[in-house]
Every structure is written in C-alpha cells, then in structure tokens.
Design a protein around this motif. Structure first.
Motif, mmCIF file in Angstrom:
data_model
loop_
_atom_site.group_PDB
_atom_site.id
_atom_site.type_symbol
_atom_site.label_atom_id
_atom_site.label_comp_id
_atom_site.label_asym_id
_atom_site.label_seq_id
_atom_site.Cartn_x
_atom_site.Cartn_y
_atom_site.Cartn_z
ATOM 1 N N GLY A 84 0.813 -1.216 0.000
ATOM 2 C CA GLY A 84 0.000 0.000 0.000
ATOM 3 C C GLY A 84 0.841 1.258 0.000
ATOM 4 N N VAL A 85 1.890 1.257 0.820
ATOM 5 C CA VAL A 85 2.735 2.450 0.886
ATOM 6 C C VAL A 85 3.442 2.666 -0.456
ATOM 7 N N LEU A 86 3.962 1.573 -1.036
ATOM 8 C CA LEU A 86 4.662 1.714 -2.315
ATOM 9 C C LEU A 86 3.703 2.135 -3.427
ATOM 10 N N ALA A 87 2.515 1.536 -3.424
ATOM 11 C CA ALA A 87 1.541 1.906 -4.459
ATOM 12 C C ALA A 87 1.117 3.359 -4.288
ATOM 13 N N GLY A 88 0.902 3.781 -3.050
ATOM 14 C CA GLY A 88 0.544 5.176 -2.791
ATOM 15 C C GLY A 88 1.656 6.114 -3.223
ATOM 16 N N THR A 89 2.902 5.682 -2.993
ATOM 17 C CA THR A 89 4.051 6.481 -3.407
ATOM 18 C C THR A 89 4.091 6.620 -4.927
ATOM 19 N N TYR A 90 3.807 5.509 -5.590
ATOM 20 C CA TYR A 90 3.779 5.559 -7.046
ATOM 21 C C TYR A 90 2.772 6.600 -7.522
ATOM 22 N N LEU A 91 1.584 6.566 -6.917
ATOM 23 C CA LEU A 91 0.541 7.503 -7.325
ATOM 24 C C LEU A 91 0.974 8.943 -7.085
ATOM 25 N N ALA A 92 1.604 9.195 -5.927
ATOM 26 C CA ALA A 92 1.922 10.572 -5.576
ATOM 27 C C ALA A 92 3.149 11.085 -6.328
ATOM 28 N N GLU A 93 4.151 10.215 -6.478
ATOM 29 C CA GLU A 93 5.437 10.698 -6.994
ATOM 30 C C GLU A 93 5.653 10.449 -8.480
ATOM 31 N N TYR A 94 5.064 9.395 -9.010
ATOM 32 C CA TYR A 94 5.356 9.061 -10.397
ATOM 33 C C TYR A 94 4.150 9.222 -11.307
ATOM 34 N N ALA A 95 2.954 9.177 -10.728
ATOM 35 C CA ALA A 95 1.782 9.156 -11.599
ATOM 36 C C ALA A 95 0.751 10.186 -11.163
ATOM 37 N N SER A 96 1.244 11.282 -10.543
ATOM 38 C CA SER A 96 0.272 12.204 -9.968
ATOM 39 C C SER A 96 -0.590 12.855 -11.046
ATOM 40 N N SER A 97 -0.063 12.968 -12.255
ATOM 41 C CA SER A 97 -0.896 13.627 -13.262
ATOM 42 C C SER A 97 -1.060 12.778 -14.521
ATOM 43 N N THR A 98 -0.793 11.476 -14.399
ATOM 44 C CA THR A 98 -0.979 10.632 -15.582
ATOM 45 C C THR A 98 -2.363 10.002 -15.552
ATOM 46 N N ARG A 99 -2.760 9.540 -16.721
ATOM 47 C CA ARG A 99 -4.064 8.895 -16.833
ATOM 48 C C ARG A 99 -4.110 7.608 -16.007
ATOM 49 N N LEU A 100 -2.985 6.841 -16.059
ATOM 50 C CA LEU A 100 -2.923 5.597 -15.309
ATOM 51 C C LEU A 100 -3.087 5.887 -13.821
ATOM 52 N N GLY A 101 -2.395 6.934 -13.367
ATOM 53 C CA GLY A 101 -2.488 7.292 -11.951
ATOM 54 C C GLY A 101 -3.917 7.625 -11.569
ATOM 55 N N ALA A 102 -4.583 8.418 -12.407
ATOM 56 C CA ALA A 102 -5.961 8.795 -12.112
ATOM 57 C C ALA A 102 -6.857 7.570 -12.060
ATOM 58 N N THR A 103 -6.628 6.632 -12.987
ATOM 59 C CA THR A 103 -7.440 5.413 -13.012
ATOM 60 C C THR A 103 -7.244 4.602 -11.746
ATOM 61 N N ILE A 104 -5.979 4.385 -11.373
ATOM 62 C CA ILE A 104 -5.714 3.561 -10.196
ATOM 63 C C ILE A 104 -6.297 4.213 -8.946
ATOM 64 N N ARG A 105 -6.138 5.534 -8.874
ATOM 65 C CA ARG A 105 -6.681 6.269 -7.728
ATOM 66 C C ARG A 105 -8.198 6.063 -7.638
ATOM 67 N N PHE A 106 -8.828 6.148 -8.775
ATOM 68 C CA PHE A 106 -10.277 6.004 -8.844
ATOM 69 C C PHE A 106 -10.699 4.596 -8.433
ATOM 70 N N LEU A 107 -10.002 3.597 -8.981
ATOM 71 C CA LEU A 107 -10.352 2.212 -8.659
ATOM 72 C C LEU A 107 -10.064 1.905 -7.194
ATOM 73 N N ASN A 108 -9.029 2.539 -6.658
ATOM 74 C CA ASN A 108 -8.711 2.331 -5.250
ATOM 75 C C ASN A 108 -9.866 2.811 -4.368
ATOM 76 N N ASP A 109 -10.463 3.943 -4.751
ATOM 77 C CA ASP A 109 -11.608 4.441 -3.991
ATOM 78 C C ASP A 109 -12.780 3.477 -4.050
ATOM 79 N N ILE A 110 -12.929 2.810 -5.193
ATOM 80 C CA ILE A 110 -14.014 1.829 -5.294
ATOM 81 C C ILE A 110 -13.717 0.633 -4.395
ATOM 82 N N LEU A 111 -12.447 0.232 -4.387
ATOM 83 C CA LEU A 111 -12.048 -0.907 -3.554
ATOM 84 C C LEU A 111 -12.344 -0.634 -2.076
ATOM 85 N N LEU A 112 -12.250 0.650 -1.692
ATOM 86 C CA LEU A 112 -12.541 1.039 -0.306
ATOM 87 C C LEU A 112 -13.941 0.638 0.124
ATOM 88 N N SER A 113 -14.871 0.688 -0.814
ATOM 89 C CA SER A 113 -16.254 0.442 -0.432
ATOM 90 C C SER A 113 -16.707 -0.957 -0.797
#
Lengths: 288, 344, 323
Positions: A84-113
């Motif tokens: 989780g920490v590494l994946a979160g780091t990827y989102l924040a540091e490497y994919a903060s403005s990429t389409r892939l990053g946005a997708t993963i972030r979005f799917l992660n929110d779905i996984l929450l529920s």
C-alpha cells in the motif's frame, strides 16, 4: 468598521465553539459505546479469557481466537502495508498527473467500499480453492487465506492516505534534495517518506483498526477453529468471527464473552496506536 | 541516512521468514472439520468439546450458514456439512452425498403485549399465517379473541417481526405456515428467506428478540432455546390434532416420534405440523451431509464415531441447551442408513 | 584542489550515477508493480462478482436494477430497494459526519491545548477500531431505544414542515434509515477527521502566520488558508469515509429494519446492498446466491457512479474558481 470586526469575531467564536462541540460529540459516542461494551463485557474479563480455548465455551476462554487474530492481523499488515505504501508512493510521486495514476486512484476508492464479504469470496476463489485442490483437501481454509482477505481491506486505506500525505510534502523539499544529486529512490525513501511519516502511519493504523474488526471476509477464508493453533496454514480462529457466533448463541454467558472480546479488540488497537505514536513522536523530536 | 533504511529491510526479512515458514512447513490436518447451520452450532460445539476430552480428536465445527455448509462439502473443503434444509434425492445422487438428522429443536412465537402474561396467549396455524400475511392487523381481531376468550387483548396494531437473515428457523416457520394456510403457500411460500408481506426484519435470534422486547405489541418467532434463556414471552399453539400445547422438550419429542421417518428417503422430512396429539407444531431438525465415498476415509471414520457418540452420550448435553435428542428408533434407523449407504 | 585528487572523482560519480539510474529504474518498477496489484485486486474482485452473479445479471438485466420485487422463493430479484437504502443511509452519514469531522480536525489542530491533542485524536481514531458488530449491538440494544424515545418529537416538529415533513413521519420504532445513517456517521467520523487533522498539520506555518499577522481570526485562517491549501486531501478523506459508509454491513444490518418495501420516510425500515448480502448470503443457494453476488457487483457499479458524480462536481467547482 467596528461592526465588521464584531461580526468577524462573533463568527470566529461561534465556529470555534461549534468545533469544540463537534469534538465533544465524537467523544460522547466513543464513551457511550465503550461504556455499554464494558458494562456488558466486564463481567467476563477474567484470566480465563486468555488461558482457555473456545472449544469449552462455558469456561469463558478466547485464547485461541486472540492468538489467531494477532497472527492474521499482523500477517495482513505485513502484506498490505508495504504494498500500500509503495503503491501510494507511485501515485503521488510518479503518476500524480498521468491517466494511469488517475485510473488507479479512482479504482482504489471503489475498492474502499467493496463489501468485505465480496473480498472474502474473491480470496476464497483465488487462495482457498487452489490450495484445496493442490493438497487434496489437506490445506483448505487457512490463517494465511484469512490474512490475504484482511490485507485487501487494509490496502486501499493505506494507498489513499500515503498518496494524500506525500502530495502535501512541499515541492521545495524535493527540489532541494534533487539539487544535491540524490537519486529519486533515495529522495522518496529517505526524505519524502520521513516528511510524511506521521501521516502514513495514521493510514496504517486506520487500516489496522478497520481490518481488526472484520468478520465477513474471514468466514470463508480463515474459517475458524475451536482449538488452539498458531500455524498459518491451519484453519484459524479469530476474535470477530467468535464474537459474531457468540452474539447469536442462546446462552447469555457467551454474549458477555462476546462483549469482553470486543472490548479487548478496541483496547488492543488503542494500545497499539498510542504506542506507535509515542515511539515515533519521540523520534521526530530528536531529528528536529 | 542508512539507519532509516534499516526498518524497511528488517520488515522485509521478517516477511520473508514468515513466507518461508508458510510454504516450508505442512499443516497438521488431523482435525475433522464441519461447517454449516448456525441452528446446531451450540450443541455441536458442546459435543465437540466433550468428545475432544474423551478421545483427543478435534471436531472443528463453524457456523457459516446452511448454504455455506452445502457449498463447502461439495467443494471438498470440509469433512461434513450441516444444513437446516434437507437436500433432494437427485442432488444427493448427483454429488454422491448422503444425509441424516442430528438433533431436534423447536421454534416458538414470542410476543410483547402489556397485560398479557407469557404462556397465556394461544394461537393456531391459520391465525399466525394471517398475521404474517398482514390480513390480521389488530390484537383484538375476532380470530385471536376466539382462541383467547379469557385474555384481555388491546385494540392496538400488531407489529410483526421476522428474521432478516436467511435461516433454517425461517425455513421451518414458513414451511409450517405453508402447510396450514393455502393463502400463505400461494402468496409467499417457504424458504430460508422469503418476500415478507409485512413487518420488520431483525438480524439473527438476538435481533428478533431485541425488537420484540423494545417494540410494544409486537409478535415474532425465535428458537426455543433463545426464548427460554432470554426469558421471552412465548405463545402456546393449537396443533394439527387440535390440542393446545406448550413448547416443551416433551412436545418437541412428541413431534419427532410421530413424524413418519420410516417412509422418508434420505430422511427428507420436515417435522412441522406433526400429527401427534401432544406434538408441538413448529419442530425442526437439521441434517449432516457427508460423501458416501469419502475423500479422506480416516477423517470420515472419526466423524461417524463422533455422531455415534453424540447420539448415545450427548443427550444430556443437548437437553441442557434446550435441544431434544433424537428418539432411539430414529437413531437405529440412522445407523442402519450408515451401514447400507456409506462405505466405511 | 590538486590534480591528483581531482582525477578519481569523475569516474566515481559516473559509476555512482549509473548504479543510481539502475536503482531508480528498479525502484520505479517496484512501485508500479505495487500500484498494479491494487488495480488487479479491484478488477479481480469486481470480475469475480460479475461472474458469480451472471445468472441473474444476464437473465434479468435492467429489471434487476429497477424492480423492487425481491422474492427468493419465486427467484424474482430486484435490487431497487437495496440501492436506494445504500444511497440514502450513506448520504445521511456524510451530511452528518463531514461537518462534525471538520470541527474535530479544527479543534485538534488550532484550538485545543497541546497536551490535549494526542490523547483526544487517539480517542477519536479509536472509533474506527470498534468492531462493526459492536456498533450493531450497541445500535440494537441502546441506540434504537434512544431513537424511539426522540422520534415522536422529531415527527411532531420536523414532520410538520411542508416538503421534508414526509421524511420524518411514521411509527416511532427507533430503527430505520435515519438511525442507520447516524450510526454510519459515527463509524466514518474517525476516517474523515483523522485525515483532515493530519493534513491540516501539514499547512506551512508561514502561511498561517502571515494570515494571522494580517489580523485574521482563527476561523478565517482555517476557512481561507488551511482549507483551500488542503482541499484535495480533505476530499480524499471524505471519500475514505464514503467508501466505508457504502460498504458497511454488520452495523447497518442490526438497526436498519431490513425491509424491501420502499418508503418515503426516513423513520421507516429499509435495506441496503451490503446488509442484504450479509443477511441472506450464508443460507442462500442457487439463484438466490447468484442474486446476492450480483448485488455485490452492483455495489461496485453504484460506487463507481457515485465517485464519478463526485468528481464531476469537483471539476465544476474548480472551473467556477477559475482553475
């Protein structure tokens, strides 16, 4: 002018009072729930809780469930915290403005529920069924499968908080470090992680708090065990499943044990949360 | 700078050690596992504890629900399943399974009406069905008054409470209503969960009994053991023979004795609305399901020994938990079934 | 600098930068792999529910979505009531929990004396550690009777307001959508408030101090400086809570009343997607089981749509602010 000033100070006082009130509301609910739990469970808090096993329910023991929960919660954290920490780091540091990053972030929110029972079923399909077939039924449900299911519950919480916390680390810190010629991975692991440490820790603790109380995903993965075992490939008892079964039992003594068990889980998370905070707040001071 | 890397690397080593121990060692799989019905969980747990003390063998039974129990025995993840609903002959044949009853329990209507004492209310099947259909809505409805001429019933609305979770209790309760009311049979039917025409749903026995205690003028149904141990006001029932009976271990036993087990293939029989004069009309059992040709013969042998022990020496334990042991004639029939149907 | 010591340095840096680049590449790969695991977990879970629920989903299609008829005996399944119940209870929970969480975070970062902050924030976080079945039992035995005692007042006052009055009418049973929403609000409080508190602390002191120096009140600093600075993370925290509210099962199941009949009143019993699954899954077989797994898939879809709407609204908001 003074009217404006008076209005501003009134707004300020009202807002601050309301915020104090909000905190009070939160605390009232906590005390209320803990009070009810203690009232119902205190009678069952005895030494036998830690020495007897659930097979002899009348003796008031939960020791095998306590051991099972400790093992599975820790294994779950060992699985989901690094990922989780590494994946979160990827989102924040490497994919903060990429389409892939946005997708993963979005799917992660779905996984929450995702309903936890669904995650349990998923793990049943990808872990329990294969091990059953591979070992001819010798290893079917297991503590390991249970911790994988719990890890899936903690994972999105950690990803989300790590991502948010790293994004809040000021850019100047990155620039300063990079200008010293530090490679990106060192920058991330040693500068950014440290700067965001307390936030990331909050995420991990929230994840632990959430997964420690989960029942539904364990029914079809760890199954449960009335006897003592510490082997991760055995069917394993857990506190939430035992509590769940005891609350539906006709015997009122078992209800008291269930409440006592709930009190234990809550105190366990409280202790862990305070301990980590004390440990790391001291460390923080020494660095400053 | 290096010190801060120590923690992650230490964690890594630990994770590796855990993983190695996971896959390096093999589990001791000498324990017998069963899963399914929550209705029988208390009594099987009790038997299991006594059996472990006597023989050292561990019977690990978990209540994951009848549906779960059936699915798990089919998937081969457990040694036996337990279900509150008997499997049909074709299902049993398809998977090579056999089934037999394990214990008997009762289901009682429970109510909360101020001024009406526990045990003083009498209901019959058709009235109960009409209440749950929403056709009888008031406590002083003529149908209820007729059954209770000497009880003062208030002119207030009946709050109907049912189980919200799928359960064997609901299955037997709705099966009974279907047997005594054609209206119920055609409009609602029987199942572990049904489309309730009226009322609110409580989760589990504790949910239903909490609602009954909290809501004035409510009526619900719970397992007998739950009603007794939590002191709920229960109702008497007029049974198929027309007698008014109390829910007691004796009246459950009477239902089991008069049920027609001899002609029930694979014990596929529900004891609701049993014909006996003293029979409690909503009596239920639950079935153990096992492979006829076991995947793990040693485990299955222990499982049979366990149930034999339960039938022969677990009777007092069952009664202490307000369950009813199977009658001797039925046990004989089961043991004959074992030797004829199962390869041991 | 002498020439002798200057020579080895370039070679060393070159070597270092090459290994650094390799490490960087490996690190990047590792992070990406972990992020992909999250992706795989969600897709795997969603697809497995789609597969498990295929019988009902493909047989009934849209009728499954829009019918409120849930009849396990006849194998007729319509998910409208659970969908509505999930959305209504989660909405109530958010409406209550967001302002309260904000108040808590504000109190803990700006107002409370320093010694009080640690223990109080640990206490609030503790609300997340209470097992959800305990929320359920507390709700059932304590909170439902409490609500039953105040509901008559509620329907006498709020129930008479023209439009929203219909929401607060009905017998004072204590259980129902409103009660479930409140219990959910308490459960998600710690998630939202912990994240808010944590991110409020990251606001550079410089910013706040400048604002104070200009004569701002505490409230103005929080509302005009802290909140805008941390907005994206605050919204993240709210999503964290929303996610929990949408998927919560045990606690809701005990206080919701579990009725598939749709009503306009918040005081009446309802049902939710996850509580339907939790209620009926254990005993269900065949089509019924398939319908419940299909409900699980539906929750993924509902969450997807809710998040999509939330994102759309955020974008509108940003546009209005000229970003």
């Amino acid at each position: 002018m003074s009217a404006v000033y008076a209005r501003r100070s009134v707004v300020n006082i009202v807002a601050l009072t309301l915020s104090g009130l909000a905190t009070l509301i939160g605390l009232i609910f906590l005390v209320w729930i803990l009070w009810v739990t203690a009232q119902n469970g205190l009678g069952a808090i005895k030494l036998s809780l830690f020495t007897k096993i659930t097979a002899y329910a009348d003796q008031g023991g939960l020791s095998n469930a306590i051991v099972g929960s400790l093992i599975m919660d820790l294994m779950a954290l060992l699985i989901c915290a690094p990922i989780g920490v590494l994946a979160g780091t990827y989102l924040a540091e490497y994919a903060s403005s990429t389409r892939l990053g946005a997708t993963i972030r979005f799917l992660n929110d779905i996984l929450l529920s995702a309903p936890s029972i669904v995650l349990g079923l998923f793990v049943y399909v990808i872990v329990v069924i294969p091990t059953t077939e591979l070992t001819d039924g010798r290893i079917s449900f297991s503590g390991f499968a249970g911790s994988v299911a719990l890890a899936l519950i903690g994972l999105p919480v950690i990803v989300r908080t790590t991502d948010e916390m790293l994004q809040l680390v000021p850019g100047t810190l990155r620039e300063a470090a990079l200008s010293l010629g530090i490679p990106q991975w060192k920058l991330t692991m040693q500068v950014l992680m440290r700067a965001a440490f307390s936030g990331i820790l909050t995420g991990v603790l929230l994840a632990l708090a959430r997964l420690a109380g989960e029942t539904a995903p364990l029914l079809f993965t760890a199954f449960g065990n009335n006897f003592m075992t510490a082997h991760p490939l055995d069917k394993m008892a857990s506190m939430p499943v035992t509590i769940y079964q005891y609350t539906n039992d006709p015997n009122p003594t078992l209800h008291a044990i269930a409440w006592a068990g709930a009190l234990l889980i809550t105190l366990f998370v409280l202790a862990l949360s305070l301990l980590t905070r004390i440990m790391f707040s001291r460390k923080k001071v020494s660095y400053e | 700078m290096l010190t801060s890397l120590k923690l992650p690397s230490r964690l890594g080593t630990l994770a590796f050690a855990v993983a190695a121990s996971l896959f390096g060692m093999t589990a001791q799989a000498t324990d017998i596992t069963g899963a399914g019905s929550s209705f029988v969980y208390p009594v099987i747990s009790k038997w299991s504890a006594a059996y472990a003390e006597k023989t050292g063998n561990h019977i690990n039974y978990q209540s994951i629900g009848s549906g779960g129990g059936i699915a798990q025995i089919k998937a081969g993840t457990v040694d036996f399943g337990a279900s509150d609903m008997p499997l049909k002959a074709e299902d049993l044949a398809k998977f090579g399974l056999g089934q037999f009853p394990d214990v008997i329990g009762g289901i009682v209507p429970a109510f909360n009406v101020s001024g009406v004492a526990a045990g003083s209310l009498v209901l019959d099947g058709p009235t109960l069905a009409d209440i749950y259909l929403g056709k009888i809505t008031m406590w002083n409805d003529p149908a209820i008054v007729k059954l209770n001429p000497s009880v003062h019933l208030p002119s207030s609305k009946i709050f109907v409470v049912h189980r919200s979770d799928g359960s064997g209790t609901t299955f037997n309760f709705t099966d009974y209503l279907s047997k005594v009311s054609t209206d119920w049979k055609s409009k609602v039917g029987e199942g572990t969960a049904v489309q309730w025409p009226t009322g609110i749903g409580g989760k589990g026995n504790e949910g239903v009994s909490a609602y009954i205690k909290q809501i004035p003028n409510s009526l619900g149904y719970v397992e007998y053991a739950y009603a007794v141990q939590n002191k709920l006001g229960y109702a008497k029932m007029k049974n198929a023979a027309g007698t008014v009976v109390e829910p007691t271990i004796a009246s459950f036993q009477a239902a089991a004795n008069t049920a027609d087990w001899k002609n029930a293939k694979d014990f596929n029989l529900l004891m609701t609305n049993a014909p006996g004069a003293d029979a409690w009309p909503i009596t239920a059992t639950s079935w153990v399901i096992m492979y006829k040709t076991p995947k793990n013969a040693a485990n299955t042998k222990v499982a049979f020994d366990f149930f034999k022990y339960a039938y022969e020496q677990g009777q007092d334990a069952a009664r202490a938990l307000d369950y009813v042991p199977l009658p001797a004639s039925l046990v004989q029939q089961i043991e004959a079934y074992w030797s004829s149907e199962y390869k041991q | 600098m002498s020439a002798t010591s200057a020579e080895p340095i370039p070679r060393d840096t070159e070597h270092r930068s090459r290994t650094d680049a390799r490490h960087d590449l490996f690190f990047r790969f590792l992070l990406r792999f972990c992020a992909m695991l999250v992706l795989a977990a969600l897709l795997g879970a969603a697809l497995s529910t789609l597969w498990g629920g295929r019988e009902v989903l493909f047989k009934d299609g849209f009728r499954f979505l829009f019918s409120s008829d849930w009849n396990p005996v006849e194998n007729q399944f319509g998910a409208l009531a659970p969908i509505v119940g999930t959305l209504v209870t989660s909405l109530i929970a958010l409406l209550l929990a967001v302002p309260v969480s904000f108040g808590i975070a504000l109190f803990l970062t700006e107002i409370a004396p320093r010694w009080m902050r640690g223990p109080v924030s640990a206490a609030i976080e503790l609300l997340a550690a209470i097992p959800s079945i305990i929320y359920g039992m507390w709700g059932l035995f304590v909170f439902v009777p409490f609500m039953a005692s105040i509901e008559p007042t509620l329907s006498d006052t709020l129930g008479n307001i023209p439009v929203i009055g219909a929401l607060f009418q009905g017998p004072p049973l204590g259980l129902g959508l409103l009660t479930a929403g409140i219990v959910l609000a308490v459960m998600i409080l710690p998630f939202i408030s912990s994240v808010m508190r944590e991110v409020f602390q990251t606001v550079p002191a410089r910013l706040k101090e400048s604002s104070y120096a200009l004569g701002s009140t505490t409230w103005e600093v929080v509302w005009d400086i802290v909140l805008p600075y941390t907005r994206s993370a605050v919204i993240g925290g709210i999503f964290l809570g929303l996610g929990r509210a949408l998927g919560e099962t045990m606690a809701v199941t005990f206080v919701l009343g579990n009725s598939y009949n749709l009503t306009a009143s918040l005081l009446m019993p309802g049902t939710s997607i996850s509580s339907s699954i939790a209620n009926e899954f254990n005993e269900a077989v065949g089509m019924h089981r398939s319908a419940l797994i299909a409900l699980g898939f539906l929750l993924f879809v509902v969450t997807f749509i809710v998040l999509l709407i939330a994102r759309f609204m955020l974008r509108q908001l940003q546009r209005k602010e000229g970003r």
